[in-house]
Write a protein that holds these residues in place. Sequence first.
Motif, PDB file in Angstrom:
ATOM      1  N   LEU A   1       0.834  -1.199   0.000  1.00 41.17           N
ATOM      2  CA  LEU A   1       0.000   0.000   0.000  1.00 41.17           C
ATOM      3  C   LEU A   1       0.871   1.252   0.000  1.00 41.17           C
ATOM      4  N   LYS A   2       0.473   2.234  -0.817  1.00 43.18           N
ATOM      5  CA  LYS A   2       1.185   3.507  -0.878  1.00 43.18           C
ATOM      6  C   LYS A   2       0.179   4.632  -0.676  1.00 43.18           C
ATOM      7  N   PRO A   3       0.498   5.615   0.156  1.00 40.80           N
ATOM      8  CA  PRO A   3      -0.405   6.759   0.303  1.00 40.80           C
ATOM      9  C   PRO A   3      -0.556   7.481  -1.036  1.00 40.80           C
ATOM     10  N   PHE A   4      -1.790   7.823  -1.376  1.00 43.63           N
ATOM     11  CA  PHE A   4      -2.028   8.576  -2.605  1.00 43.63           C
ATOM     12  C   PHE A   4      -2.399  10.018  -2.301  1.00 43.63           C
ATOM     13  N   THR A   5      -3.373  10.184  -1.432  1.00 39.30           N
ATOM     14  CA  THR A   5      -3.780  11.513  -0.994  1.00 39.30           C
ATOM     15  C   THR A   5      -4.542  11.328   0.311  1.00 39.30           C
ATOM     16  N   SER A   6      -5.201  12.343   0.788  1.00 43.06           N
ATOM     17  CA  SER A   6      -5.860  12.280   2.083  1.00 43.06           C
ATOM     18  C   SER A   6      -6.855  11.125   2.171  1.00 43.06           C
ATOM     19  N   ASP A   7      -6.559  10.151   3.051  1.00 43.44           N
ATOM     20  CA  ASP A   7      -7.421   8.996   3.315  1.00 43.44           C
ATOM     21  C   ASP A   7      -7.572   8.056   2.137  1.00 43.44           C
ATOM     22  N   ILE A   8      -6.664   8.091   1.168  1.00 42.01           N
ATOM     23  CA  ILE A   8      -6.663   7.138   0.054  1.00 42.01           C
ATOM     24  C   ILE A   8      -5.275   6.515  -0.060  1.00 42.01           C
ATOM     25  N   TRP A   9      -5.261   5.184  -0.135  1.00 44.29           N
ATOM     26  CA  TRP A   9      -4.041   4.425  -0.378  1.00 44.29           C
ATOM     27  C   TRP A   9      -4.249   3.577  -1.627  1.00 44.29           C
ATOM     28  N   ILE A  10      -3.174   3.306  -2.365  1.00 47.56           N
ATOM     29  CA  ILE A  10      -3.282   2.477  -3.560  1.00 47.56           C
ATOM     30  C   ILE A  10      -2.305   1.313  -3.464  1.00 47.56           C
ATOM     31  N   ALA A  11      -2.619   0.246  -4.196  1.00 48.02           N
ATOM     32  CA  ALA A  11      -1.732  -0.912  -4.273  1.00 48.02           C
ATOM     33  C   ALA A  11      -1.830  -1.493  -5.667  1.00 48.02           C
ATOM     34  N   ASP A  12      -0.687  -1.811  -6.248  1.00 45.11           N
ATOM     35  CA  ASP A  12      -0.657  -2.464  -7.555  1.00 45.11           C
ATOM     36  C   ASP A  12      -0.586  -3.965  -7.363  1.00 45.11           C
ATOM     37  N   GLY A  13      -1.389  -4.684  -8.138  1.00 49.86           N
ATOM     38  CA  GLY A  13      -1.424  -6.136  -8.049  1.00 49.86           C
ATOM     39  C   GLY A  13      -0.745  -6.780  -9.244  1.00 49.86           C
ATOM     40  N   PRO A  14      -0.929  -8.080  -9.426  1.00 47.07           N
ATOM     41  CA  PRO A  14      -0.296  -8.790 -10.535  1.00 47.07           C
ATOM     42  C   PRO A  14      -0.916  -8.411 -11.876  1.00 47.07           C
ATOM     43  N   HIS A  15      -0.193  -8.725 -12.936  1.00 46.61           N
ATOM     44  CA  HIS A  15      -0.726  -8.501 -14.271  1.00 46.61           C
ATOM     45  C   HIS A  15      -1.759  -9.568 -14.602  1.00 46.61           C
ATOM     46  N   VAL A  16      -2.743  -9.175 -15.384  1.00 52.97           N
ATOM     47  CA  VAL A  16      -3.728 -10.119 -15.898  1.00 52.97           C
ATOM     48  C   VAL A  16      -3.682 -10.049 -17.418  1.00 52.97           C
ATOM     49  N   SER A  17      -4.115 -11.118 -18.070  1.00 49.32           N
ATOM     50  CA  SER A  17      -4.011 -11.203 -19.524  1.00 49.32           C
ATOM     51  C   SER A  17      -5.392 -11.302 -20.155  1.00 49.32           C
ATOM     52  N   THR A  18      -5.607 -10.507 -21.198  1.00 47.76           N
ATOM     53  CA  THR A  18      -6.831 -10.565 -21.998  1.00 47.76           C
ATOM     54  C   THR A  18      -6.440 -10.590 -23.457  1.00 47.76           C
ATOM     55  N   ALA A  19      -6.746 -11.694 -24.148  1.00 44.93           N
ATOM     56  CA  ALA A  19      -6.403 -11.857 -25.566  1.00 44.93           C
ATOM     57  C   ALA A  19      -4.912 -11.622 -25.809  1.00 44.93           C
ATOM     58  N   GLY A  20      -4.100 -12.043 -24.862  1.00 40.58           N
ATOM     59  CA  GLY A  20      -2.663 -11.897 -25.018  1.00 40.58           C
ATOM     60  C   GLY A  20      -2.118 -10.543 -24.623  1.00 40.58           C
ATOM     61  N   PHE A  21      -2.972  -9.613 -24.255  1.00 39.77           N
ATOM     62  CA  PHE A  21      -2.545  -8.298 -23.793  1.00 39.77           C
ATOM     63  C   PHE A  21      -2.452  -8.332 -22.264  1.00 39.77           C
ATOM     64  N   HIS A  22      -1.320  -7.905 -21.740  1.00 41.36           N
ATOM     65  CA  HIS A  22      -1.124  -7.930 -20.298  1.00 41.36           C
ATOM     66  C   HIS A  22      -1.437  -6.557 -19.715  1.00 41.36           C
ATOM     67  N   TYR A  23      -2.228  -6.562 -18.672  1.00 40.95           N
ATOM     68  CA  TYR A  23      -2.647  -5.334 -18.004  1.00 40.95           C
ATOM     69  C   TYR A  23      -2.205  -5.379 -16.550  1.00 40.95           C
ATOM     70  N   GLY A  24      -1.728  -4.264 -16.060  1.00 41.57           N
ATOM     71  CA  GLY A  24      -1.486  -4.163 -14.636  1.00 41.57           C
ATOM     72  C   GLY A  24      -2.806  -3.997 -13.891  1.00 41.57           C
ATOM     73  N   THR A  25      -2.800  -4.263 -12.615  1.00 43.28           N
ATOM     74  CA  THR A  25      -4.005  -4.082 -11.801  1.00 43.28           C
ATOM     75  C   THR A  25      -3.690  -3.122 -10.660  1.00 43.28           C
ATOM     76  N   ARG A  26      -4.698  -2.357 -10.272  1.00 42.44           N
ATOM     77  CA  ARG A  26      -4.515  -1.387  -9.188  1.00 42.44           C
ATOM     78  C   ARG A  26      -5.805  -1.279  -8.387  1.00 42.44           C
ATOM     79  N   MET A  27      -5.646  -1.161  -7.093  1.00 41.28           N
ATOM     80  CA  MET A  27      -6.791  -0.972  -6.222  1.00 41.28           C
ATOM     81  C   MET A  27      -6.584   0.291  -5.394  1.00 41.28           C
ATOM     82  N   ALA A  28      -7.655   0.747  -4.780  1.00 38.21           N
ATOM     83  CA  ALA A  28      -7.579   1.869  -3.843  1.00 38.21           C
ATOM     84  C   ALA A  28      -8.332   1.494  -2.576  1.00 38.21           C
ATOM     85  N   VAL A  29      -7.797   1.936  -1.461  1.00 43.00           N
ATOM     86  CA  VAL A  29      -8.461   1.788  -0.169  1.00 43.00           C
ATOM     87  C   VAL A  29      -8.765   3.192   0.333  1.00 43.00           C
ATOM     88  N   ILE A  30     -10.023   3.459   0.608  1.00 45.02           N
ATOM     89  CA  ILE A  30     -10.444   4.771   1.083  1.00 45.02           C
ATOM     90  C   ILE A  30     -10.972   4.621   2.514  1.00 45.02           C
TER      91      ILE A  30
END
Length: 229
Positions: free
Chosen positions: A2-31
């Motif tokens: 978890l990394k602080p983003f702004t007031s009362d919001i934290w973000i975390a990057d997760g594993p990559h996921v694949s769709t039709a061979g395209f890899h995407y990063g994942t990100r969540m936020a905790v408020i």
Amino acid sequence: MLKPFTSDIWIADGPHVSTAGFHYGTRMAVIRLADGGLFVWSPVKLTESLRREVDALGEVRHLVPPNSLHHLFVDDWRRTYPKAILYAPPGLRTKRKDLEFDADLTEEPAAAWAGDLDQVVVPGCLITTEVVFFHRKSATALFTDLIQQFPSTWFSGWRATVARLDLMTKSEPAVPRKFRLMFAGRRIARAALARIEAWPTEKVLMAHGTPVERDGQAFIARAFAWLTG
């Protein structure tokens, strides 16, 4: 992590996921809401270290996949936090009949977060119907897939060409071309966008892309000029 983003919001990057061979990063936020409860937006893969970091912030009370595409890791969070309310965005109840949802995301914020967050359902897109959120305290808008950006070197070969044509690797985050083409209901989408553009947005957080740190309201207007012009 978890990394602080702004007031009362934290973000975390997760594993990559694949769709039709395209890899995407994942990100969540905790408020962290005013009552101390945690609102988990677009949950990524729940690791033991991430669980400890989240638990240190407060009690997880709301699990919120913002559209019908961001659901891959929801079941792990559901099992870990059985007392949390799991919300269904439009279309996900049908797609994930194996999950027991407690409530639906609608045009109106849930009473539990109405004082902290506003939300708008953006209809009309045949790919997915996304719920966009606005955190009032930090003036942050949260988009999931409607706005994206990847580094120019993220994809290779023919996928890099497709990504460039799809506007996924522009110098500024943008609405991918495939989403633009799949907006069959532009009139109702414009009405939803008008509500989003009225927010006094300063920052823009997205699941795929570099966050916008200032002048978010002007950025959103540029990103959707193709729809409103």
